[in-house]
Design a protein around this motif. Structure first.
Motif: not given
Length: 346
Positions: A290-299, A320-322, A328-333
């Motif tokens: 999701x995107x929420x308030x200008x940030x992206x999240x991986x749940x 965090x998701x970048x 393309x997506x950065x690897x989620x840490x």
């Protein structure tokens, strides 16, 4: 269960169900219990996330998040298998909400598998989406009279419910999908409403299916198609950002999350590789983006709650998701610290 054409005899049903953790029984305590959690019967309860897992007072799995009205509504499965039972036991779904990703409200149980009168149990993965002021909940359950898993849809006037069966019958049943002969390929629904207002349902296990939905959101509009994806196991999640469609999914077993990209909802899809690695202490994973308030999240979920957490007693986490400049997506840490109100900026 079949993974990439191989049969894993020891986990026929395990791969097909998204991990759903079991609640601790016999008086065992959940580690990392949030001190501020307040019990209040059927009323909402509040708690503060201390990191990952986000929810520490019960087992949660298969997260699906909805951004609506300045809040994130997080819907999860509820693992309730007692200690010693090494299999999924899930009867209901849970709902949590937050306005800052740290302070959370847990709402009364909004939907149970038994609310679908035609189903006989197994509250597996689900997703809620809003259209026209109504909230549609797509959920995987075991059908009562047709072999295998099925997808039902419930509807409510609020993101927290109450929800009721919108059809009185399943939206998708196992006899409608013939790309594989297994009985659990109709699970893990994910829905997107495109910019033109058309809605699409993605789902599957060992085969990824998709179909358009009619405007009423409770009927399929046309034939069921198969998406050609490498090493697809389950857990498709569809989202769109900056002109790209992203189809992430669980791959292999134990499961990694990988993803593909396309400029068209109908493909072709370009496989882009691993998004995150195997989640700790859990054979399955299941993601929501999701995107929420200008940030992206991986749940996602893992099995990190000691001492009874694991593949059948999972816990939802958020990191965090970048995005890269090329989309393309950065690897989620995956972290123990998780996110805070100021984290996750792209």
């Amino acid at each position: 269960m079949r993974i990439g054409g191989l049969v894993l005899a020891s986990c026929v049903m395990a791969v097909s169900s998204r991990a759903q953790d079991a609640s601790v029984g016999g008086g065992a305590a959940l580690m990392n219990m949030t001190a501020s959690h307040v019990k209040s019967g059927n009323a909402d309860t509040s708690f503060v996330s201390k990191g990952n897992p986000v929810i520490a007072h019960k087992y949660t799995a298969d997260p699906a998040a909805l951004v609506y009205g300045g809040k994130v509504y997080l819907y999860t499965g509820h693992d309730v298998a007692p200690p010693g039972k090494e299999f999924y036991e899930m009867h209901e779904w849970l709902c949590f909400s937050t306005s800052d990703m740290v302070h959370w409200e847990e709402h009364p149980v909004p939907l149970k598998a038994k609310d679908f009168a035609w189903a006989k149990g197994d509250a597996w993965a689900s997703q809620v989406i809003e259209k026209g002021g109504k909230f549609y909940w797509y959920a995987a359950v075991e059908h009562g009279s047709i072999r295998g898993k099925a997808i039902g849809v419930a509807v409510g006037d609020s993101p927290t419910g109450p929800f009721k069966d919108a059809r009185g019958s399943a939206l998708v049943t196992n006899d409608m999908t013939t790309a594989t002969s297994i009985g659990w390929d109709d699970i893990d629904p994910s829905v997107i409403i495109d910019d033109d207002g058309r809605a699409y349902l993605f789902w599957g296990n060992t085969k990824c299916y998709y179909a358009r939905l009619k405007d009423n959101m409770t009927e399929l509009d046309g034939s069921i198609q198969v998406v050609d994806l490498p090493a697809f196991t389950e857990a498709p999640w569809i989202h769109r950002k900056n002109g790209w469609y992203y189809l992430s999914y669980a791959s292999g077993f134990p499961e990694k999350i990988v993803y593909a990209m396309s400029k068209n909802i109908n493909g072709p899809w370009r496989y882009k590789g691993i998004l995150n690695e195997i989640a700790g202490n859990s054979n399955t994973n299941h993601q929501s983006i999701i995107d929420f308030k200008g940030k992206s999240y991986f749940i996602y979920h893992n099995g990190a709650i000691n001492t009874n957490g694991g593949s059948f007693r999972r816990s939802v986490c958020i990191d965090a998701l970048k995005y890269n400049k090329d989309g393309t997506l950065q690897r989620v840490v995956m972290t123990s610290e998780g996110v805070s109100a100021g984290s996750g900026k792209n």
